[in-house]
Design a protein around this motif. Structure first.
Motif, PDB file in Angstrom:
ATOM      1  N   ALA A 434       0.835  -1.208   0.000  1.00 22.02           N
ATOM      2  CA  ALA A 434       0.000   0.000   0.000  1.00 22.02           C
ATOM      3  C   ALA A 434       0.868   1.256   0.000  1.00 22.02           C
ATOM      4  O   ALA A 434       0.598   2.224  -0.733  1.00 22.02           O
ATOM      5  CB  ALA A 434      -0.928  -0.007   1.211  1.00 22.02           C
ATOM      6  N   TYR A 437       2.856   1.555  -3.597  1.00 19.73           N
ATOM      7  CA  TYR A 437       2.057   1.966  -4.757  1.00 19.73           C
ATOM      8  C   TYR A 437       1.702   3.451  -4.692  1.00 19.73           C
ATOM      9  O   TYR A 437       1.843   4.176  -5.686  1.00 19.73           O
ATOM     10  CB  TYR A 437       0.784   1.120  -4.837  1.00 19.73           C
ATOM     11  N   SER A 438       1.267   3.923  -3.538  1.00 17.51           N
ATOM     12  CA  SER A 438       0.878   5.329  -3.416  1.00 17.51           C
ATOM     13  C   SER A 438       2.098   6.241  -3.532  1.00 17.51           C
ATOM     14  O   SER A 438       2.025   7.321  -4.144  1.00 17.51           O
ATOM     15  CB  SER A 438       0.160   5.571  -2.088  1.00 17.51           C
ATOM     16  N   TRP A 439       3.237   5.806  -2.997  1.00 14.67           N
ATOM     17  CA  TRP A 439       4.457   6.613  -3.024  1.00 14.67           C
ATOM     18  C   TRP A 439       4.946   6.806  -4.464  1.00 14.67           C
ATOM     19  O   TRP A 439       5.241   7.919  -4.885  1.00 14.67           O
ATOM     20  CB  TRP A 439       5.532   5.944  -2.171  1.00 14.67           C
ATOM     21  N   ASN A 441       3.330   6.567  -7.292  1.00 14.45           N
ATOM     22  CA  ASN A 441       2.418   7.375  -8.095  1.00 14.45           C
ATOM     23  C   ASN A 441       2.528   8.855  -7.762  1.00 14.45           C
ATOM     24  O   ASN A 441       2.449   9.713  -8.662  1.00 14.45           O
ATOM     25  CB  ASN A 441       0.979   6.884  -7.914  1.00 14.45           C
ATOM     26  N   ARG A 442       2.755   9.174  -6.497  1.00 19.60           N
ATOM     27  CA  ARG A 442       2.973  10.580  -6.134  1.00 19.60           C
ATOM     28  C   ARG A 442       4.265  11.120  -6.743  1.00 19.60           C
ATOM     29  O   ARG A 442       4.298  12.237  -7.279  1.00 19.60           O
ATOM     30  CB  ARG A 442       3.001  10.737  -4.610  1.00 19.60           C
TER      31      ARG A 442
END
Length: 452
Positions: A434, A437-439, A441-442
């Motif tokens: 989690a 993936y978020s890191w 994309n940022r």
């Protein structure tokens, strides 16, 4: 520079899914052959008994430390060369290739000499002793002596992959695996005038297979024009060493965290007896085979990312990352279902010891459930390195292994024994995926806005 590489417009302009597939399938075939024969290696050693099988399980964290250094250098080499090629700087890529091979030689020689001097104290720290330590010493002394022959093809293959040629490195990997599998029973059990050498024979078979790969890769690099000399002035090499190490050392550090974590987990498993250690070692090798597609993508996604990064095509980078991660979740769940269904026959193939077999089955029913999530973390790490952001990859590895993986496995073991250790590994992968993936994309969105 290579008639095997996809044309530049395929990597920089072609359909992303088709391009990644055309690059990944050859790597997958080569790795499948290599890892299958590595399991054959474990199978032959298991025929020597539970103690030799436990011994080879103890060697994994240490040998993987050297391999991690090679992987890190390969990552740095691939990122640097692929970016240069994406920008059209071919002569710079040639100089980078030569420097990378010499840098790998120097560093691995130093690490191997240190390892040979510290074999016994290192493995005592891991919990090995008695007859097990003797087997380990026999194996690792030869392994360390030939480690440079393992690393040179790994770095050389990274040069080829950076140019877009994934087929040739796969053939080299496969040929080494086949040679190792053929030589294993010959040297382990003896045949004709060749005496049975046991664990020493297993190590010797590996070294000879590495020598074949080393000779092939050096010859091919010269033939393709990716190497044009055997030496370069230090004033030219030093800036290249720095450029490769800026990415390679954090990447190597991130990879070395894995064997360190494995060493801690091995020590945790050792508290449950030799059967638990032996089963964990088998599970670790099965994990490599089960994660084959992830590992193949982690080799082919970086040159795609780096070349598009060099050409300032960051939207293609984002699309390739998302496409790869979505695919890997679906694929690895199918792999889990297969492993869970085959747990009994797989365990029986590796051991007749009921305790070892039981632990192997538990491993297969629990740990692979999160291999898809683990795949997201692996692909995120490789993509960060390809974007020349090795610090992010290093921090992600630290978070995965020492914020989640080891603490949750230890806590699970304290409450639920071996089953708890395995369950802790699964939960750790959920949290890390989690974050990963978020890191990414940022970060990629920020880079895209910055380049606009």
């Amino acid at each position: 520079m290579s008639n095997q590489a996809p044309p530049a417009n395929q990597i920089l302009q072609g359909n992303i899914g088709l391009t990644l597939r055309s690059m990944t399938v050859p790597v997958l075939a080569g790795m499948l052959t290599l890892m299958t024969f590595n399991l054959v290696d474990t199978f032959f050693i298991s025929m020597l008994g539970t103690t030799p099988l436990a011994a080879i399980s103890f060697t994994f964290p240490v040998s993987f430390t050297v391999i991690s250094l090679a992987i890190g250098l390969s990552i740095g080499t691939s990122a640097v060369i692929a970016k240069a090629l994406g920008a059209g700087h071919n002569k710079e890529a040639q100089a980078d290739s030569l420097a990378a091979l010499w840098l790998a030689t120097y560093l691995v020689l130093a690490l191997s000499l240190l390892g040979m001097a510290l074999i016994n104290p290192m493995f005592r720290l891991l919990g090995a002793g008695g007859a097990t330590l003797g087997y380990i010493h026999d194996y690792m002394l030869i392994w360390f002596a030939g480690a440079v022959l393992l690393v040179m093809p790994m770095v050389g293959n990274a040069v080829l992959r950076a140019s877009g040629d994934t087929k040739t490195p796969s053939l080299i990997m496969a040929s080494g695996g086949v040679v190792n599998a053929i030589l294993d029973p010959v040297f382990i059990f003896g045949i004709g005038p060749i005496p049975a050498m046991g664990m020493q024979g297993a190590a010797l078979a590996s070294v000879l297979s590495w020598a074949l790969g080393c000779g092939l890769i050096i010859w091919l690099l010269f033939k393709r024009g990716l190497l044009i000399a055997v030496w370069q002035p230090f004033t030219i090499a030093l800036p290249i060493y720095r450029k490769i190490l800026r990415i390679g050392m954090p990447a190597a550090g991130a990879n070395m965290l894995t064997p360190l974590a494995m060493a801690i987990l091995t020590a945790i498993m050792a508290s449950y007896g030799a059967a638990a250690v032996a089963a964990f070692g088998v599970g670790a090798r099965l994990e490599s085979l089960a994660s084959l597609v992830v590992l193949a993508l982690s080799m082919t996604l970086p040159p795609f990312v780096s070349q598009n990064f060099g050409a300032d095509k960051l939207q293609r980078v984002q699309q390739a990352y998302r496409l790869s991660t979505f695919f890997i979740i679906r694929w690895q769940f199918a792999v889990y279902l297969l492993l869970a269904a085959l747990a009994w026959p797989i365990a029986a193939m590796f051991t007749e010891d009921p305790d070892v077999a039981r632990y192997i089955r538990w491993f297969l029913w629990i740990v692979p459930l999160a291999y898809g999530l683990q795949g997201i973390t692996i692909l995120t790490n490789s993509s960060f390195n390809a974007l020349h952001m090795p610090a992010n990859a290093l921090w992600l590895s630290l978070i995965r292994l020492f914020v989640f993986y080891v603490p949750l496995a230890w806590a699970g073991g304290k409450f639920f024994g071996v089953l708890g250790v395995f369950a802790g590994c699964v939960v750790a992968n959920v949290f890390t995926a989690a974050i990963a993936y978020s890191w990414f994309n940022r970060v990629s969105l920020f880079k895209l806005k910055e380049s606009a």
